[in-house]
Enzyme design. Structure first.
Site, PDB file in Angstrom:
ATOM      1  N   ASP A   1      -8.076  -5.445   0.219  1.00 34.47           N
ATOM      2  CA  ASP A   1      -8.569  -6.296  -0.866  1.00 34.47           C
ATOM      3  C   ASP A   1      -8.221  -7.761  -0.686  1.00 34.47           C
ATOM      4  O   ASP A   1      -8.757  -8.616  -1.381  1.00 34.47           O
ATOM      5  CB  ASP A   1      -8.002  -5.810  -2.207  1.00 34.47           C
ATOM      6  CG  ASP A   1      -8.587  -4.476  -2.576  1.00 34.47           C
ATOM      7  OD1 ASP A   1      -9.784  -4.302  -2.332  1.00 34.47           O
ATOM      8  OD2 ASP A   1      -7.853  -3.620  -3.082  1.00 34.47           O
TER       9      ASP A   1
ATOM     10  N   HIS B   1       0.855  -1.186   0.000  1.00 33.10           N
ATOM     11  CA  HIS B   1       0.000   0.000   0.000  1.00 33.10           C
ATOM     12  C   HIS B   1       0.886   1.229   0.000  1.00 33.10           C
ATOM     13  O   HIS B   1       1.945   1.221   0.628  1.00 33.10           O
ATOM     14  CB  HIS B   1      -0.904   0.003   1.245  1.00 33.10           C
ATOM     15  CG  HIS B   1      -2.083   0.891   1.098  1.00 33.10           C
ATOM     16  ND1 HIS B   1      -2.015   2.237   1.349  1.00 33.10           N
ATOM     17  CD2 HIS B   1      -3.337   0.634   0.693  1.00 33.10           C
ATOM     18  CE1 HIS B   1      -3.197   2.766   1.109  1.00 33.10           C
ATOM     19  NE2 HIS B   1      -4.020   1.822   0.703  1.00 33.10           N
TER      20      HIS B   1
HETATM   21  N1  ACO Z   1       4.189  -7.618  -4.881  1.00 32.28           N
HETATM   22  C1  ACO Z   1       5.545  -7.589  -5.050  1.00 32.28           C
HETATM   23  N2  ACO Z   1       6.297  -6.497  -4.860  1.00 32.28           N
HETATM   24  C2  ACO Z   1       5.692  -5.369  -4.497  1.00 32.28           C
HETATM   25  C3  ACO Z   1       4.289  -5.312  -4.305  1.00 32.28           C
HETATM   26  C4  ACO Z   1       3.542  -6.480  -4.507  1.00 32.28           C
HETATM   27  N3  ACO Z   1       2.214  -6.484  -4.332  1.00 32.28           N
HETATM   28  N4  ACO Z   1       3.937  -4.057  -3.954  1.00 32.28           N
HETATM   29  C5  ACO Z   1       5.059  -3.350  -3.913  1.00 32.28           C
HETATM   30  N5  ACO Z   1       6.125  -4.132  -4.237  1.00 32.28           N
HETATM   31  C6  ACO Z   1       7.548  -3.741  -4.231  1.00 32.28           C
HETATM   32  C7  ACO Z   1       7.879  -2.900  -5.448  1.00 32.28           C
HETATM   33  O1  ACO Z   1       8.344  -3.683  -6.524  1.00 32.28           O
HETATM   34  C8  ACO Z   1       8.953  -1.998  -4.880  1.00 32.28           C
HETATM   35  O2  ACO Z   1      10.151  -2.747  -4.806  1.00 32.28           O
HETATM   36  P1  ACO Z   1      11.598  -2.026  -5.013  1.00 32.28           P
HETATM   37  O3  ACO Z   1      11.700  -1.021  -3.909  1.00 32.28           O
HETATM   38  O4  ACO Z   1      12.585  -3.149  -4.942  1.00 32.28           O
HETATM   39  O5  ACO Z   1      11.553  -1.386  -6.381  1.00 32.28           O
HETATM   40  C9  ACO Z   1       8.500  -1.728  -3.457  1.00 32.28           C
HETATM   41  O6  ACO Z   1       7.730  -2.880  -3.101  1.00 32.28           O
HETATM   42  C10 ACO Z   1       7.647  -0.466  -3.302  1.00 32.28           C
HETATM   43  O7  ACO Z   1       6.525  -0.574  -4.168  1.00 32.28           O
HETATM   44  P2  ACO Z   1       5.963   0.592  -5.082  1.00 32.28           P
HETATM   45  O8  ACO Z   1       5.278   0.013  -6.273  1.00 32.28           O
HETATM   46  O9  ACO Z   1       7.025   1.615  -5.323  1.00 32.28           O
HETATM   47  O10 ACO Z   1       4.894   1.231  -4.084  1.00 32.28           O
HETATM   48  P3  ACO Z   1       3.668   2.137  -4.469  1.00 32.28           P
HETATM   49  O11 ACO Z   1       3.333   2.890  -3.255  1.00 32.28           O
HETATM   50  O12 ACO Z   1       3.946   2.915  -5.719  1.00 32.28           O
HETATM   51  O13 ACO Z   1       2.515   1.073  -4.843  1.00 32.28           O
HETATM   52  C11 ACO Z   1       0.678  -0.415  -4.659  1.00 32.28           C
HETATM   53  C12 ACO Z   1       1.528   0.665  -3.960  1.00 32.28           C
HETATM   54  C13 ACO Z   1       0.210   0.097  -6.042  1.00 32.28           C
HETATM   55  C14 ACO Z   1      -0.566  -0.683  -3.820  1.00 32.28           C
HETATM   56  C15 ACO Z   1       1.536  -1.698  -4.814  1.00 32.28           C
HETATM   57  O14 ACO Z   1       1.921  -2.171  -3.546  1.00 32.28           O
HETATM   58  C16 ACO Z   1       0.796  -2.801  -5.592  1.00 32.28           C
HETATM   59  O15 ACO Z   1       0.814  -2.806  -6.823  1.00 32.28           O
HETATM   60  N6  ACO Z   1       0.139  -3.769  -4.853  1.00 32.28           N
HETATM   61  C17 ACO Z   1      -0.640  -4.815  -5.493  1.00 32.28           C
HETATM   62  C18 ACO Z   1      -1.975  -4.279  -5.946  1.00 32.28           C
HETATM   63  C19 ACO Z   1      -2.921  -4.031  -4.799  1.00 32.28           C
HETATM   64  O16 ACO Z   1      -3.109  -4.865  -3.923  1.00 32.28           O
HETATM   65  N7  ACO Z   1      -3.550  -2.843  -4.847  1.00 32.28           N
HETATM   66  C20 ACO Z   1      -4.561  -2.468  -3.842  1.00 32.28           C
HETATM   67  C21 ACO Z   1      -4.096  -1.259  -3.097  1.00 32.28           C
HETATM   68  S1  ACO Z   1      -5.203  -0.923  -1.780  1.00 32.28           S
HETATM   69  C22 ACO Z   1      -6.541  -0.251  -2.504  1.00 32.28           C
HETATM   70  O17 ACO Z   1      -6.533   0.400  -3.497  1.00 32.28           O
HETATM   71  C23 ACO Z   1      -7.780  -0.477  -1.787  1.00 32.28           C
END
Ligand code: ACO
Length: 434
Positions: free
Chosen positions: A369, A312
């Site tokens: 979720d 998140h």
């Molecule tokens: N699986 C694997 N790796 C992940 C995940 C994941 N679900 N989420 C984040 N990471 C990793 C990224 O690759 C990144 O790694 P790095 O630092 O080595 O490059 C690090 O964790 C930080 O992630 P970001 O994508 O930079 O974080 P951001 O804040 O931009 O994204 C998000 C947040 C979009 C929710 C992301 O965690 C994601 O895509 N999760 C899966 C989708 C999801 O569950 N979305 C629901 C969100 S809650 C909602 O809307 C109700």
């Protein structure tokens, strides 16, 4: 709304020019202070750079507060755990829209107002019939909600507080009707109408699952779980879809068009579409023996696979909504007598991921979720409806935030700047010379 105060000034020095700029630091009631950069461009000629708004506060707001490190979510100061346990969704809607919890008389009056706005203009049903039967229900939602502005002209004057409130009530009231019709249309069943004797959650279940051929009995445990899911999704401060609603509204667009914009943004798998994606992922993983393979895929930057329902932007601790849902998941499955192997798989995936260094170091925890899809599946919703339910519940948050924006004297059209990396001006080349 409590006024923000001036905390102190910060100095930004530019070694390239030797100039210094004084930037006021502002303080809200709780949470990080902000550096006010509104005059920075005028004084220095510099923009700030923050793709994805990771460090940018885009507005003043008094509705929802999140402390992501502590895993805390407050609506108007009340903990989400307390609201989920002691209130119904209508009370939470009142709280978000009006700023305080209703007393018994106010609650009755509000429920009455919402109940008596649940029917749709009959002509809207024809609008549904224009879609293909296999249309994704979110596609139908985007179209039909946007189209409401063509039906309710008397509540589109955004400068009239009375019209804004009527539009807010209409949106909250009509969303379950529209969501249920989207389901009915895609499943080929006859449209159902709301029943005023039912509560908000019961009415939605009735409109979704009842058929004219037989009596539909509402399971009180299911109605309570539905209501809880609505509460847990009601608002979440300046997330992507809410910011979309605010930006759309900042141009003066009508509320129905703004909420349609929010629904479009919510649909994406990185946001509200994640609940649908979680189930698809669990089906794909299939068995707990496959979990290690999929965790490796999630860690591989060359693989687009991500662990859906994990991570998140704001929470770097357990999403408090996921905690509430995790316990109601057991309750609902028990009461419905459902023994879903996907729940077992989800629990095992959560356990292994939380022990894994990659997820621990990045503070990736289950979000709301992760468990909502399993409950919704047990209730009988197809996965394509999951994000629709999120949109239904979030409408009150969007509407409350939109109202707050319209009445904010600092409100301006949302218009970010850019760091341009394309071609500088160049000579035009006629087509025969290209
Ligand atoms: N699986 C694997 N790796 C992940 C995940 C994941 N679900 N989420 C984040 N990471 C990793 C990224 O690759 C990144 O790694 P790095 O630092 O080595 O490059 C690090 O964790 C930080 O992630 P970001 O994508 O930079 O974080 P951001 O804040 O931009 O994204 C998000 C947040 C979009 C929710 C992301 O965690 C994601 O895509 N999760 C899966 C989708 C999801 O569950 N979305 C629901 C969100 S809650 C909602 O809307 C109700």
């Amino acid at each position: 709304m409590a006024e923000k105060t001036h905390s102190h000034d910060m100095t930004l020095s530019d070694p390239a020019t030797g100039k210094e700029y004084t930037l006021p630091v502002l303080e809200g009631s709780v949470g990080p202070k902000v550096i006010d950069i509104r005059k920075l461009y005028g004084q220095s000629g510099y923009f700030t750079y923050d793709p994805g708004f990771t460090s940018t506060a885009s507005c003043d707001s008094a509705i929802t507060y999140i402390d992501g490190d502590a895993g805390q979510l407050l609506h108007r100061g009340y903990r989400i755990e307390d609201l989920a346990e002691h209130c119904n969704y209508m009370e939470v809607c009142y709280l978000l829209l009006r700023g305080k919890l209703p007393n018994a008389a106010e609650k009755t009056e509000f429920e009455h107002t919402i109940t008596y706005h649940t029917m749709l203009h009959e002509q809207i049903l024809n609008f549904f019939r224009g879609f293909r039967r296999d249309a994704h229900p979110m596609a139908i939602m985007v179209g039909v909600i946007g189209a409401l502005s063509a039906f309710y002209h008397d509540s589109t004057d955004i400068n009239d507080p009375e019209q804004r409130m009527v539009a807010s009530h209409r949106l909250v009231a009509k969303m379950p009707t529209i969501a249920a019709l989207a389901f009915k249309y895609s499943s080929g069943q006859p449209f159902t109408y709301p029943q005023n004797k039912l509560s908000y959650a019961e009415n939605f279940l009735h409109m979704t699952f009842s058929v004219p051929a037989e009596e539909y009995e509402i399971n009180p445990a299911v109605a309570r779980a539905m209501d809880k899911i609505f509460i847990l999704h009601a608002d979440h401060e300046q997330n992507a879809s809410t910011s979309t609603v605010r930006i759309a509204g900042s141009s003066g667009a009508n509320p129905f068009a703004c909420i349609a914009a929010g629904i479009s943004c919510l649909w994406g798998p990185a946001h509200g579409g994640a609940n649908e994606a979680v189930l698809q992922m669990l089906y794909e993983i299939g068995h707990k023996d496959n979990i290690p393979k999929y965790l490796e895929k999630a860690k591989d930057k060359n693989d687009p696979f991500r662990l859906m329902g994990f991570g998140h932007r704001v929470y770097k601790n357990l999403d408090p909504r996921a905690g509430v849902l995790k316990s109601s998941c057991d309750e609902v499955l028990d009461q419905l007598g459902v023994n879903d192997p996907l729940l077992e798989l989800a629990r095992e995936l959560e356990r292994i991921a939380l022990e894994d260094d990659y997820f621990r170091e990045r503070k990736l925890f289950p979000n709301v979720d992760f468990y909502s899809g399993i409950i919704l599946k047990a209730i009988g919703f197809p996965t394509s409806m999951f994000t629709v339910l999120f949109a239904l519940a979030r409408t009150v948050g969007w509407v409350a935030q939109w109202n707050e924006m319209i009445t904010d004297p600092n409100q301006k059209i949302g218009r970010p700047r850019q760091l341009f990396t394309g071609s500088d001006e160049r000579a035009f080349i006629p087509i025969d010379k290209r």
